[in-house]
Design an enzyme around this catalytic site. Structure first.
Site, PDB file in Angstrom:
ATOM      1  N   HIS A   1       4.366  -4.103   8.719  1.00 16.51           N
ATOM      2  CA  HIS A   1       3.565  -3.369   9.702  1.00 16.51           C
ATOM      3  C   HIS A   1       4.403  -2.241  10.279  1.00 16.51           C
ATOM      4  CE1 HIS A   1       0.892  -2.566  13.085  1.00 16.51           C
ATOM      5  NE2 HIS A   1      -0.023  -3.202  12.374  1.00 16.51           N
TER       6      HIS A   1
ATOM      7  N   ASP B   1      -4.014  -9.082   8.352  1.00 13.21           N
ATOM      8  CA  ASP B   1      -4.820  -9.216   7.148  1.00 13.21           C
ATOM      9  C   ASP B   1      -4.423 -10.404   6.278  1.00 13.21           C
ATOM     10  OD1 ASP B   1      -6.443  -6.998   7.600  1.00 13.21           O
ATOM     11  OD2 ASP B   1      -4.900  -5.640   6.893  1.00 13.21           O
TER      12      ASP B   1
HETATM   13  N1  ACO Z   1       5.979  -5.706   0.270  1.00 17.12           N
HETATM   14  C1  ACO Z   1       7.221  -5.332  -0.182  1.00 17.12           C
HETATM   15  N2  ACO Z   1       7.982  -4.393   0.421  1.00 17.12           N
HETATM   16  C2  ACO Z   1       7.489  -3.801   1.513  1.00 17.12           C
HETATM   17  C3  ACO Z   1       6.226  -4.134   2.040  1.00 17.12           C
HETATM   18  C4  ACO Z   1       5.458  -5.122   1.386  1.00 17.12           C
HETATM   19  N3  ACO Z   1       4.248  -5.469   1.835  1.00 17.12           N
HETATM   20  N4  ACO Z   1       5.976  -3.377   3.150  1.00 17.12           N
HETATM   21  C5  ACO Z   1       7.061  -2.591   3.313  1.00 17.12           C
HETATM   22  N5  ACO Z   1       7.975  -2.850   2.324  1.00 17.12           N
HETATM   23  C6  ACO Z   1       9.317  -2.242   2.210  1.00 17.12           C
HETATM   24  C7  ACO Z   1       9.259  -0.814   1.707  1.00 17.12           C
HETATM   25  O1  ACO Z   1       9.383  -0.751   0.292  1.00 17.12           O
HETATM   26  C8  ACO Z   1      10.439  -0.190   2.419  1.00 17.12           C
HETATM   27  O2  ACO Z   1      11.621  -0.583   1.760  1.00 17.12           O
HETATM   28  P1  ACO Z   1      12.899   0.444   1.731  1.00 17.12           P
HETATM   29  O3  ACO Z   1      13.302   0.646   3.150  1.00 17.12           O
HETATM   30  O4  ACO Z   1      13.914  -0.271   0.898  1.00 17.12           O
HETATM   31  O5  ACO Z   1      12.400   1.705   1.082  1.00 17.12           O
HETATM   32  C9  ACO Z   1      10.438  -0.873   3.785  1.00 17.12           C
HETATM   33  O6  ACO Z   1       9.843  -2.158   3.546  1.00 17.12           O
HETATM   34  C10 ACO Z   1       9.655  -0.121   4.859  1.00 17.12           C
HETATM   35  O7  ACO Z   1       8.346   0.114   4.359  1.00 17.12           O
HETATM   36  P2  ACO Z   1       7.482   1.414   4.672  1.00 17.12           P
HETATM   37  O8  ACO Z   1       6.444   1.558   3.611  1.00 17.12           O
HETATM   38  O9  ACO Z   1       8.387   2.568   4.921  1.00 17.12           O
HETATM   39  O10 ACO Z   1       6.823   0.996   6.074  1.00 17.12           O
HETATM   40  P3  ACO Z   1       5.596   1.702   6.765  1.00 17.12           P
HETATM   41  O11 ACO Z   1       5.734   1.430   8.197  1.00 17.12           O
HETATM   42  O12 ACO Z   1       5.467   3.115   6.315  1.00 17.12           O
HETATM   43  O13 ACO Z   1       4.313   0.919   6.146  1.00 17.12           O
HETATM   44  C11 ACO Z   1       2.710  -0.753   5.769  1.00 17.12           C
HETATM   45  C12 ACO Z   1       3.691  -0.133   6.770  1.00 17.12           C
HETATM   46  C13 ACO Z   1       1.784   0.324   5.183  1.00 17.12           C
HETATM   47  C14 ACO Z   1       1.833  -1.762   6.502  1.00 17.12           C
HETATM   48  C15 ACO Z   1       3.509  -1.461   4.644  1.00 17.12           C
HETATM   49  O14 ACO Z   1       4.296  -2.508   5.177  1.00 17.12           O
HETATM   50  C16 ACO Z   1       2.608  -2.004   3.536  1.00 17.12           C
HETATM   51  O15 ACO Z   1       2.308  -1.276   2.569  1.00 17.12           O
HETATM   52  N6  ACO Z   1       2.155  -3.296   3.617  1.00 17.12           N
HETATM   53  C17 ACO Z   1       1.238  -3.848   2.653  1.00 17.12           C
HETATM   54  C18 ACO Z   1      -0.197  -3.394   2.969  1.00 17.12           C
HETATM   55  C19 ACO Z   1      -0.748  -4.074   4.191  1.00 17.12           C
HETATM   56  O16 ACO Z   1      -0.663  -5.271   4.383  1.00 17.12           O
HETATM   57  N7  ACO Z   1      -1.393  -3.262   5.044  1.00 17.12           N
HETATM   58  C20 ACO Z   1      -2.035  -3.740   6.270  1.00 17.12           C
HETATM   59  C21 ACO Z   1      -1.294  -3.278   7.470  1.00 17.12           C
HETATM   60  S1  ACO Z   1      -1.964  -3.955   8.950  1.00 17.12           S
HETATM   61  C22 ACO Z   1      -3.349  -3.089   9.210  1.00 17.12           C
HETATM   62  O17 ACO Z   1      -3.496  -1.950   8.923  1.00 17.12           O
HETATM   63  C23 ACO Z   1      -4.408  -3.779   9.811  1.00 17.12           C
END
Ligand code: ACO
Length: 431
Positions: free
Chosen positions: A302, A359
């Site tokens: 998140h 979620d």
């Molecule tokens: N699985 C594996 N790795 C992940 C995940 C995941 N679900 N989420 C983040 N990471 C990793 C990224 O690869 C990144 O790694 P790095 O630093 O080595 O490059 C690090 O964690 C940070 O991730 P970002 O994508 O930069 O974080 P951001 O804050 O931009 O994205 C998000 C947040 C979109 C929720 C992301 O965690 C994600 O894609 N999660 C899966 C989709 C999801 O569940 N979305 C619902 C969110 S809640 C909502 O909207 C109601």
């Protein structure tokens, strides 16, 4: 602290500092460009406050979520969804008389114009219900055109809250080829929706109390989440003074994406894929850690929560209770719990502070309630609606609100002479 100093090109600039109720600090850069010629650059807006808001407070480090000051745990335990709608939109918990009036209005505005029923006929049976929902909500503007002035604003707010249930249930009925079931004025907000979803004209249907309770909880937990992607979209579109229905329809489209509200559908699809693959959840944890795989653990991570998502914790406990009460043993719940346990002890997830989000467990509950996977994001939209409306209303009523219009740093080609098509062809022939 009431100002911050920026040193730019050898010169100091004082920038005002804004402090929120919970001591959140913001550096006010609204005069930055005028003073310095520079802008701030913040891709993904991770450090940008787009507004001052009195609706929802989140402390992602400590897993805190409050609606108008009330902790989500208390709201979820004691309130009905209609009360939460009122609280978010009008700022205070309603008195018994106010709530009675509000619920009555929600009941009385549930029918959609008969002509709108024809719209459903135009969609193919395979249409995703989010496509139908966004189109139908934007279409409401054609039937209720005035909305910026009181009292039309309040009336249209109630119309939207009420009719969106009918639209969502009709979209579902259309997808399974069953006749539409009309709303009933003797049912509560949530019972009415469940009745329109699951009743058929051929026999009576009584909404099970466990379903009603679960739906109330799910909607409440999704009701607002300050300036997330879809809410910011609603504010962005509304900032041009586009009408309420157009602004909310844009929010619905933003919610649809798998990185936002669309994740709830993707979580269940992921859990089903793991089950079909023999239930080897550890393999999927490894896959999520491999950046080249392009695979993420859906329902994990998140932008704001870096400790735990309080909504996910409430839903995890509710999933156990509801499934037990309904006598359902869903193998996906066991896979989800195992996945969570493995991921939470894995250094990759621990270091990046990736926890289950709202979620992760919501889909298990929707499944148990008999709601098809494609409808999950629609359910999220039903829950988020009061939050979008409250944020839109707060913005519209702010005398200082301006059209949202970010800047950019241009990194394209420098000025160059236009090359005619003949000249371009000549260059190609000679190359
Ligand atoms: N699985 C594996 N790795 C992940 C995940 C995941 N679900 N989420 C983040 N990471 C990793 C990224 O690869 C990144 O790694 P790095 O630093 O080595 O490059 C690090 O964690 C940070 O991730 P970002 O994508 O930069 O974080 P951001 O804050 O931009 O994205 C998000 C947040 C979109 C929720 C992301 O965690 C994600 O894609 N999660 C899966 C989709 C999801 O569940 N979305 C619902 C969110 S809640 C909502 O909207 C109601």
């Amino acid at each position: 602290m009431n100002s911050a100093t920026l040193l730019l090109n050898g010169r100091d600039y004082e920038l005002p500092v804004v402090v929120g109720t919970e001591d959140e600090i913001g550096i006010d850069v609204s005069a930055l460009r005028a003073k310095t010629g520079a802008i701030t650059l913040d891709g993904g807006y991770g450090n940008t406050g787009s507004c001052r808001s009195a609706i929802t407070f989140i402390d992602g480090e400590r897993g805190i979520l409050r609606y108008r000051g009330y902790p989500i745990e208390e709201v979820a335990e004691h309130a009905s969804f209609a009360e939460v709608c009122y609280l978010l939109i009008y700022g205070e918990l309603p008195t018994a008389i106010e709530l009675g009036r509000f619920e009555d209005a929600l009941t009385r505005h549930s029918l959609i114009h008969e002509d709108m029923k024809k719209f459903f006929e135009g969609f193919p049976p395979s249409a995703h219900p989010m496509a139908i929902l966004s189109a139908m909500v934007a279409s409401l503007a054609a039937y209720y055109p005035q909305d910026l002035d009181e009292p039309d604003r309040d009336l249209n707010i109630v119309r939207l809250l009420s009719k969106v249930r009918t639209i969502a249930a009709f979209a579902y009925k259309k997808s399974i080829g069953q006749p539409f079931v009309y709303p009933r004025n003797d049912l509560s907000y949530t019972e009415n929706f469940l009745h329109m979803m699951f009743a058929v004209p051929a026999e009576p249907y009584r909404v099970p109390a466990v379903l009603d309770r679960a739906l109330n909880l799910l909607l409440i937990l999704h009701a607002d989440h300050e300036q997330n992607c879809s809410t910011s979209t609603v504010r962005m579109v509304g900032s041009s003074q586009a009408n309420l229905f157009a602004s909310i329809s844009a929010g619905i489209c933003a919610l649809w994406g798998p990185l936002h509200g669309g994740a709830n559908q993707k979580v269940i699809e992921m859990l089903e894929a793991i089950r079909a693959d023999g239930g080897d959840y550890e393999k999927y944890v490894e896959k999520a850690k491999d950046k080249d795989s392009g695979f993420r653990l859906m329902g994990f991570g998140h932008r704001v929560y870096k400790n735990f998502d309080p909504r996910a914790q409430i839903l995890k406990a509710a999933a156990d209770e509801v499934l037990a009460e309904m006598g359902i043993a869903d193998p996906l719940l066991a896979i989800a719990k195992n996945l969570e346990e493995v991921a939470l002890s894995d250094p990759f997830f621990v270091e990046r502070r990736l926890y289950p989000n709202v979620d992760f467990y919501s889909g298990i509950l929707y499944r148990a309630m008999g709601i098809p996977t494609e409808m999950f994001t629609v359910m999220f939209a039903l829950g988020r609606l009061p939050g979008w409306i409250a944020q839109w209303k707060e913005m519209i009523e702010d005398p200082k609100a301006r059209i949202s219009r970010p800047r950019q740093i241009y990194v394209g080609a420098a000025k160059r002479r236009f090359v005619s098509i003949e000249e371009r062809e000549r260059v190609l022939v000679h190359a």
